[in-house]
Design an enzyme around this catalytic site. Structure first.
Site, mmCIF file in Angstrom:
data_model
loop_
_atom_site.group_PDB
_atom_site.id
_atom_site.type_symbol
_atom_site.label_atom_id
_atom_site.label_comp_id
_atom_site.label_asym_id
_atom_site.label_seq_id
_atom_site.Cartn_x
_atom_site.Cartn_y
_atom_site.Cartn_z
ATOM 1 N N PHE A 176 0.851 -1.186 0.000
ATOM 2 C CA PHE A 176 0.000 0.000 0.000
ATOM 3 C C PHE A 176 0.895 1.247 0.000
ATOM 4 O O PHE A 176 1.879 1.298 0.737
ATOM 5 C CB PHE A 176 -0.869 -0.038 1.265
ATOM 6 C CG PHE A 176 -1.956 0.985 1.303
ATOM 7 C CD1 PHE A 176 -3.142 0.798 0.617
ATOM 8 C CD2 PHE A 176 -1.804 2.136 2.056
ATOM 9 C CE1 PHE A 176 -4.163 1.738 0.674
ATOM 10 C CE2 PHE A 176 -2.820 3.080 2.122
ATOM 11 C CZ PHE A 176 -4.001 2.882 1.422
ATOM 12 N N ASP A 181 2.513 -6.106 7.729
ATOM 13 C CA ASP A 181 1.334 -5.259 7.797
ATOM 14 C C ASP A 181 0.124 -6.168 7.589
ATOM 15 O O ASP A 181 0.005 -6.831 6.552
ATOM 16 C CB ASP A 181 1.399 -4.166 6.726
ATOM 17 C CG ASP A 181 0.272 -3.149 6.902
ATOM 18 O OD1 ASP A 181 -0.825 -3.551 7.336
ATOM 19 O OD2 ASP A 181 0.494 -1.965 6.594
ATOM 20 N N TYR A 197 -10.346 -0.509 11.294
ATOM 21 C CA TYR A 197 -11.608 -0.042 10.686
ATOM 22 C C TYR A 197 -12.007 -0.876 9.479
ATOM 23 O O TYR A 197 -13.063 -0.654 8.913
ATOM 24 C CB TYR A 197 -11.521 1.442 10.290
ATOM 25 C CG TYR A 197 -10.288 1.803 9.508
ATOM 26 C CD1 TYR A 197 -10.203 1.548 8.148
ATOM 27 C CD2 TYR A 197 -9.190 2.372 10.144
ATOM 28 C CE1 TYR A 197 -9.062 1.853 7.437
ATOM 29 C CE2 TYR A 197 -8.038 2.682 9.444
ATOM 30 C CZ TYR A 197 -7.973 2.417 8.082
ATOM 31 O OH TYR A 197 -6.832 2.711 7.395
ATOM 32 N N LYS A 198 -11.135 -1.817 9.052
ATOM 33 C CA LYS A 198 -11.478 -2.646 7.893
ATOM 34 C C LYS A 198 -12.263 -3.867 8.394
ATOM 35 O O LYS A 198 -13.401 -3.728 8.808
ATOM 36 C CB LYS A 198 -10.204 -3.006 7.129
ATOM 37 C CG LYS A 198 -9.585 -1.766 6.452
ATOM 38 C CD LYS A 198 -8.236 -2.011 5.815
ATOM 39 C CE LYS A 198 -7.723 -0.724 5.173
ATOM 40 N NZ LYS A 198 -6.276 -0.723 4.914
ATOM 41 N N ARG A 245 -12.981 -3.818 -6.944
ATOM 42 C CA ARG A 245 -12.613 -4.619 -5.778
ATOM 43 C C ARG A 245 -13.853 -4.954 -4.953
ATOM 44 O O ARG A 245 -14.678 -4.077 -4.668
ATOM 45 C CB ARG A 245 -11.643 -3.761 -4.962
ATOM 46 C CG ARG A 245 -10.864 -4.465 -3.924
ATOM 47 C CD ARG A 245 -9.795 -3.537 -3.403
ATOM 48 N NE ARG A 245 -10.378 -2.458 -2.592
ATOM 49 C CZ ARG A 245 -9.781 -1.918 -1.530
ATOM 50 N NH1 ARG A 245 -8.591 -2.336 -1.156
ATOM 51 N NH2 ARG A 245 -10.349 -0.948 -0.850
HETATM 52 C C1 LIG Z 1 -5.646 0.644 4.767
HETATM 53 C C2 LIG Z 1 -4.156 0.598 4.772
HETATM 54 C C3 LIG Z 1 -3.396 1.666 5.291
HETATM 55 C C4 LIG Z 1 -4.057 2.934 5.776
HETATM 56 O O1 LIG Z 1 -3.309 3.533 6.794
HETATM 57 P P1 LIG Z 1 -3.971 4.607 7.770
HETATM 58 O O2 LIG Z 1 -2.830 5.239 8.430
HETATM 59 O O3 LIG Z 1 -4.860 3.845 8.712
HETATM 60 O O4 LIG Z 1 -4.779 5.538 6.946
HETATM 61 C C5 LIG Z 1 -2.029 1.529 5.333
HETATM 62 N N1 LIG Z 1 -1.411 0.404 4.886
HETATM 63 C C6 LIG Z 1 -2.116 -0.631 4.375
HETATM 64 C C7 LIG Z 1 -1.399 -1.843 3.899
HETATM 65 C C8 LIG Z 1 -3.497 -0.554 4.286
HETATM 66 O O5 LIG Z 1 -4.195 -1.552 3.746
#
Ligand SMILES: *Cc1c(COP(=O)(O)O)cnc(C)c1O
Length: 396
Positions: free
Chosen positions: A112, A183, A208-209, A355
């Protein structure tokens, strides 16, 4: 197929097929009442006493323990706070300190962007010749070498759902002397995770996911208990101090995972999360995984037979896929908008990925069939090709 009897535990809008729980989980029943009660009975009535009498101070680790159970981590090894991006920064900086003779952060091109940006920001800040090396996802294990300080890998690819072999990559990293940082943003609550079993030093994720903590719910961080006492926190905030209320002049980190805390936690948001996590009581992650694979396989089969315009962008083999399915299509953006207009909620990831998240706590076979019926109608009749579906929102 075996369905998980949990749909009733969520407040989903009538008629909506919600295939976006991989991005923002829905509202579990009881959360709104609990937050209201917390506001009145704790904040309202107790004011500052709440830190002690309602144990707001213990909440980050108490909630961390609820998540630990879902990711195979021992009690007391996970704490909550800040955002996932911040937790990435903390874990990365701690890992670099553990390998002072090495200069490479290894990651993959499926990661990400925020994780990669945080790594770049840290490297710039340190200004000591660190390098972010990005390889293709299939090359990660083979790219380990004696210059790698830390392998920072997201287990499930946010675009395609491709899932890395945690045990295998952790072993490859550690055999090469590197620190392993996972992660788990798209893993926690989506697939069984065995952090203790794989032996990784660090893991981070968001709540939050798949964990349904609501927009803005805090991130989590895990550090392996045998190394936590040696971590040198880069974000040396007072609540990571061993004795914050001694107000000592110098920073002295807490002996345990609490040293990864930074400042005042988001108590209201974490109260929502703590209540939301109750839906996991009695859920067996192996059952969840089996249901997820069945739903994803069914979706792939139906879409491929009814929507030949779309190309599968996820692994076909359920064993190497997380809990989402993606299809590539050049008009993916307006198709997703047309689906949303029909109350089938998926999302779009540039450049051409449609998705769909399958979250077996509240998605069942009827939802999958209903979603494909509408998708096929939109494609067969080019219903997506209307001006209103081409307009880009700030969030896609
Ligand atoms: C959703 C996601 C994020 C988002 O990070 P936030 O700091 O919570 O906005 C970061 N890394 C990955 C791999 C994600 O899937």
């Amino acid at each position: 197929m075996k369905t998980l009897p949990k749909k009733h535990a969520f407040s989903l809008p009538e008629g909506m097929i919600y295939l976006d729980g991989n991005s923002l989980g829905p509202l579990p029943k009881g959360v709104a009442e609990r937050v209201q009660q917390m506001m009145q009975d704790e904040w309202g009535a107790h004011l500052i006493k709440g830190w002690n009498v309602d144990d707001w101070m213990g909440q980050p680790v108490r909630v961390g323990n609820m998540i630990a159970r879902l990711i195979g981590a021992p009690e007391g090894s996970v704490t909550m706070g800040d955002t996932l991006s911040i937790k990435v920064y903390q874990a990365l900086s701690a890992a670099l300190k553990m390998r002072p003779d090495r200069r490479v952060i290894l990651s993959d091109s499926g990661n990400f962007p925020s994780d990669l940006y945080m790594a770049e920001g840290l490297i710039n800040q340190l200004d000591q010749g660190y390098e972010l090396r990005i390889v293709a996802p299939e090359d990660v294990a083979g790219a380990m070498g004696d210059d790698i300080a830390v392998a920072m890998i997201t287990q499930v690819d946010y675009r395609t759902g491709r899932m890395h072999d945690m045990a295998g990559i952790t072993k490859a990293a550690q055999d090469a002397g590197a620190v392993m940082l996972w992660d788990l943003a798209h893993s926690a609550g989506a697939v069984p995770v065995d952090l203790a079993g794989c032996g990784a030093e660090f893991a981070v994720g968001c709540s939050y996911k798949y964990l349904n903590g609501g927009p803005g719910a805090p991130g989590f961080i895990y550090a392996r208990p045998d190394i936590v006492g040696d971590i040198q926190p880069a974000l040396a905030g007072w609540l990571g101090h061993d004795a914050p209320f001694a107000f000592e002049r110098g920073y002295r980190p807490a002996p345990d995972i609490e040293r990864m805390r930074v400042g005042t936690p988001p108590v209201i948001q974490m109260t929502a999360l703590e209540e939301a996590l109750k839906v996991w009581e009695g859920v067996d992650m192996a059952d969840l995984r089996a249901a997820s694979i069945t739903l994803c396989d069914l979706f792939i089969e139906l879409v491929e037979s009814r929507c030949p315009q779309l190309t599968l962008a996820s692994p076909r083999d359920g064993a190497t896929r997380g809990s989402q399915v993606s299809f590539a299509f050049e008009h993916g953006y307006p198709v997703i908008q047309a689906l949303i207009a029909r109350d089938v909620i998926g999302d779009f990831r540039a450049p051409d990925i449609m998705r769909f998240g399958f979250t077996p706590l509240y998605i069942d076979e009827t939802d999958v069939r209903g979603a494909v019926d509408i998708l096929a109608d939109i494609l067969d009749n080019r219903l997506w090709d209307a001006p209103e579906y081409h307009k880009k929102g700030r969030v896609t």
